[in-house]
Design an enzyme around this catalytic site. Sequence first.
Site, PDB file in Angstrom:
ATOM      1  N   ASP A 103      -4.621  14.020  -3.335  1.00  8.88           N
ATOM      2  CA  ASP A 103      -3.748  12.900  -2.961  1.00  8.88           C
ATOM      3  C   ASP A 103      -2.866  12.513  -4.143  1.00  8.88           C
ATOM      4  OD1 ASP A 103      -3.578  10.279  -0.963  1.00  8.88           O
ATOM      5  OD2 ASP A 103      -3.341   9.760  -3.074  1.00  8.88           O
ATOM      6  N   TYR A 163       3.883   8.466  -8.715  1.00  7.75           N
ATOM      7  CA  TYR A 163       2.931   8.836  -9.762  1.00  7.75           C
ATOM      8  C   TYR A 163       3.586   9.686 -10.851  1.00  7.75           C
ATOM      9  CZ  TYR A 163      -0.718   7.503  -6.354  1.00  7.75           C
ATOM     10  OH  TYR A 163      -1.510   6.854  -5.442  1.00  7.75           O
ATOM     11  N   LYS A 195       3.372  10.475  -0.828  1.00  9.51           N
ATOM     12  CA  LYS A 195       3.817   9.188  -0.280  1.00  9.51           C
ATOM     13  C   LYS A 195       5.260   8.913  -0.691  1.00  9.51           C
ATOM     14  CE  LYS A 195      -0.833   7.651  -1.519  1.00  9.51           C
ATOM     15  NZ  LYS A 195      -1.061   8.637  -2.588  1.00  9.51           N
ATOM     16  N   HIS A 238       4.183   4.334   1.310  1.00  6.74           N
ATOM     17  CA  HIS A 238       3.278   3.879   0.257  1.00  6.74           C
ATOM     18  C   HIS A 238       2.926   2.395   0.357  1.00  6.74           C
ATOM     19  CE1 HIS A 238       2.093   5.113  -4.097  1.00  6.74           C
ATOM     20  NE2 HIS A 238       1.213   4.288  -3.585  1.00  6.74           N
TER      21      HIS A 238
END
Length: 279
Positions: A48, A53, A82, A115
């Site tokens: 994930d 990120y 996401k 998200h």
Amino acid sequence: MITSLTDRITLNNGTQIPGLGLGVFKIDNTTTATTVASAIQQGYRLIDTAQIYGNETGTGAGIQQGLVATGLQRADLFITSKVWNAHLTYDETITAFNDSLSSLGLDYLDLYLIHWPGHDAYRDAWRALEDLYRAGKIKALGVSNFEPHHLKDLLTFAKVMPVIDQVERHPKLNQAALRTFTAHHDIKLQAWSPLMQGQILDNPVLQEIAASHHKTVAQVILRWDIQQDILLVVKSVKPKRLASNAAVFDFKLSPEDMQRIDALNADLRVGPNPDEFDF
């Protein structure tokens, strides 16, 4: 209830998702590649990540390294990413998805999530996700950090049902109302930060339960989720911790254990409140 690291749960569109996976939040690209490859070699099948990120390139490299090391095929893995709050128009969502796919080095995603609800600015983004789903670029659609009222709104216009709501969930925030709502609509809950970013590991009730089973507090918490059919993404960069997090299938919590953990709920968050967080 899953009984092994590779066990899968069937989602409302027939897609099957591993019940326990690796999350790579706040891991740099280089470390992400090593961690993902190690996790795959240890038996993890769900990875994930997210655009925000900043490690989708490392995630993709780790996926390829893991596949080479194990001889597995892409279809053996389940990869999630996401779309971030800043890209929730239709065109921005399509672009963000294609960028993520390129960074990961993949030709499809198993699951793509919105998200955050972003003050209800997700209608156009969901339409983009549905078009990508129909085109075969995404195997399943979902959301993250949606409260019941966000889901109620989404279900008024969604032509493709969300399969998952990925939310903060741990013994201090057991999300009982959300669990009831999602169960009624056949939407699975997936927990992020199930260990409360480590802030709950010194809880005396959990320590007592862990000692009675000769397990760690982290293992007890993950088992608590598993016995409620809560899906999990757990972060660690240490191979020994990855192995420890997966060693949760050789014991069972009693009904009393489960009730004692449930009673720890305080509606306490370590992450943002979805109704207040934008970007």
